[in-house]
Design a protein around this motif. Structure first.
Motif, PDB file in Angstrom:
ATOM      1  N   VAL A  13       0.843  -1.199   0.000  1.00 31.00           N
ATOM      2  CA  VAL A  13       0.000   0.000   0.000  1.00 31.00           C
ATOM      3  C   VAL A  13       0.878   1.249   0.000  1.00 31.00           C
ATOM      4  O   VAL A  13       1.685   1.458   0.912  1.00 31.00           O
ATOM      5  CB  VAL A  13      -0.938   0.010   1.229  1.00 31.00           C
ATOM      6  N   ALA A  14       0.717   2.061  -1.022  1.00 33.53           N
ATOM      7  CA  ALA A  14       1.480   3.315  -1.113  1.00 33.53           C
ATOM      8  C   ALA A  14       0.934   4.342  -0.134  1.00 33.53           C
ATOM      9  O   ALA A  14      -0.264   4.386   0.144  1.00 33.53           O
ATOM     10  CB  ALA A  14       1.421   3.870  -2.529  1.00 33.53           C
ATOM     11  N   SER A  15       1.825   5.151   0.389  1.00 28.75           N
ATOM     12  CA  SER A  15       1.407   6.242   1.264  1.00 28.75           C
ATOM     13  C   SER A  15       1.208   7.499   0.417  1.00 28.75           C
ATOM     14  O   SER A  15       1.777   7.631  -0.667  1.00 28.75           O
ATOM     15  CB  SER A  15       2.439   6.486   2.358  1.00 28.75           C
ATOM     16  N   ASN A  16       0.414   8.399   0.917  1.00 25.81           N
ATOM     17  CA  ASN A  16       0.185   9.681   0.255  1.00 25.81           C
ATOM     18  C   ASN A  16       0.999  10.753   0.958  1.00 25.81           C
ATOM     19  O   ASN A  16       1.007  10.820   2.185  1.00 25.81           O
ATOM     20  CB  ASN A  16      -1.296  10.061   0.295  1.00 25.81           C
ATOM     21  N   ALA A 137       1.237  20.266  -3.293  1.00 24.46           N
ATOM     22  CA  ALA A 137       1.692  19.136  -4.093  1.00 24.46           C
ATOM     23  C   ALA A 137       1.305  17.844  -3.397  1.00 24.46           C
ATOM     24  O   ALA A 137       1.250  17.778  -2.168  1.00 24.46           O
ATOM     25  CB  ALA A 137       3.199  19.203  -4.288  1.00 24.46           C
ATOM     26  N   THR A 138       1.037  16.833  -4.201  1.00 29.01           N
ATOM     27  CA  THR A 138       0.753  15.506  -3.668  1.00 29.01           C
ATOM     28  C   THR A 138       1.597  14.491  -4.428  1.00 29.01           C
ATOM     29  O   THR A 138       1.979  14.721  -5.586  1.00 29.01           O
ATOM     30  CB  THR A 138      -0.734  15.129  -3.808  1.00 29.01           C
ATOM     31  N   ALA A 139       1.877  13.382  -3.774  1.00 22.73           N
ATOM     32  CA  ALA A 139       2.630  12.292  -4.396  1.00 22.73           C
ATOM     33  C   ALA A 139       2.321  11.012  -3.645  1.00 22.73           C
ATOM     34  O   ALA A 139       1.761  11.031  -2.550  1.00 22.73           O
ATOM     35  CB  ALA A 139       4.123  12.587  -4.362  1.00 22.73           C
ATOM     36  N   LYS A 140       2.708   9.913  -4.236  1.00 19.80           N
ATOM     37  CA  LYS A 140       2.587   8.609  -3.588  1.00 19.80           C
ATOM     38  C   LYS A 140       3.997   8.077  -3.356  1.00 19.80           C
ATOM     39  O   LYS A 140       4.908   8.331  -4.139  1.00 19.80           O
ATOM     40  CB  LYS A 140       1.780   7.652  -4.441  1.00 19.80           C
ATOM     41  N   LEU A 141       4.158   7.340  -2.253  1.00 20.38           N
ATOM     42  CA  LEU A 141       5.471   6.810  -1.885  1.00 20.38           C
ATOM     43  C   LEU A 141       5.292   5.403  -1.325  1.00 20.38           C
ATOM     44  O   LEU A 141       4.429   5.180  -0.475  1.00 20.38           O
ATOM     45  CB  LEU A 141       6.127   7.710  -0.824  1.00 20.38           C
ATOM     46  N   ASN A 142       6.112   4.466  -1.788  1.00 17.16           N
ATOM     47  CA  ASN A 142       6.117   3.127  -1.225  1.00 17.16           C
ATOM     48  C   ASN A 142       7.024   3.154  -0.007  1.00 17.16           C
ATOM     49  O   ASN A 142       8.249   3.207  -0.132  1.00 17.16           O
ATOM     50  CB  ASN A 142       6.605   2.115  -2.259  1.00 17.16           C
ATOM     51  N   LEU A 143       6.439   3.166   1.169  1.00 21.70           N
ATOM     52  CA  LEU A 143       7.203   3.275   2.417  1.00 21.70           C
ATOM     53  C   LEU A 143       8.147   2.106   2.628  1.00 21.70           C
ATOM     54  O   LEU A 143       9.255   2.284   3.134  1.00 21.70           O
ATOM     55  CB  LEU A 143       6.261   3.381   3.612  1.00 21.70           C
ATOM     56  N   GLY A 144       7.740   0.911   2.258  1.00 26.61           N
ATOM     57  CA  GLY A 144       8.593  -0.257   2.445  1.00 26.61           C
ATOM     58  C   GLY A 144       9.894  -0.133   1.670  1.00 26.61           C
ATOM     59  O   GLY A 144      10.982  -0.317   2.214  1.00 26.61           O
ATOM     60  N   ARG A 145       9.796   0.213   0.398  1.00 26.11           N
ATOM     61  CA  ARG A 145      11.005   0.387  -0.427  1.00 26.11           C
ATOM     62  C   ARG A 145      11.860   1.537   0.072  1.00 26.11           C
ATOM     63  O   ARG A 145      13.080   1.471   0.084  1.00 26.11           O
ATOM     64  CB  ARG A 145      10.621   0.611  -1.883  1.00 26.11           C
TER      65      ARG A 145
END
Length: 151
Positions: A13-16, A137-145
């Motif tokens: 699940v990507a974070s915002n 601004a908004t973005a998505k980030l894969n916290l695990g990676r």
């Protein structure tokens, strides 16, 4: 078992990420939401220093003023490891000198060719009496990676 499920979700699940800057009110903050309302963290500018707040289920569990004595090279290394996706920028700005507003408009139009952006919306104001900049601004980030890249 719950920890294992959360670890797997961390990679799936990507974070915002939500960034907000308003020069007129000196408001700066970065919010990270992951499986909201499970986890929310906010870095904000309070009394001319950065403050980190962490919330779990909307209850503040941690608040700390971030130290400014961290080395700049360490901060740059962390920023290089962030690999956001679905980046969207909304910028509104105006400067007393319309020439400078035009230069800013042209410079910002070059950003999509340098960075991978989903969208860039600009609203320059050439007829202002006071300088201002508003960026959302908004973005998505894969916290695990991202966390693995830090290790």
């Amino acid at each position: 078992m719950t920890v294992l499920i959360l670890m797997v979700l961390l990679f799936i699940v990507a974070s915002n990420i939500i960034f907000h800057f308003d020069s007129t009110s000196s408001d700066v903050n970065v919010t990270l939401l992951w499986l909201y309302p499970i986890l929310k963290s906010v870095v904000s500018l309070e009394n001319n220093s950065l403050t980190l707040s962490i919330f779990i289920f909307s209850k503040k569990i941690f608040k700390k003023q971030m130290s400014s004595h961290n080395s700049e090279s360490r901060n740059k290394n962390v920023l290089k490891k962030i690999n956001p996706t679905d980046v969207r920028i909304n910028a509104q700005y105006g400067f007393k000198d319309p020439y400078f507003t035009g230069l800013t408009f042209a410079a910002l139009n070059m950003i999509p060719s340098l960075l991978k952006l989903e969208s860039l919306y600009q609203k320059p104001d050439f007829l202002v009496t006071n300088d201002f900049i508003n960026i959302n601004a908004t973005a998505k980030l894969n916290l695990g990676r991202f966390l693995l890249a830090l290790v």
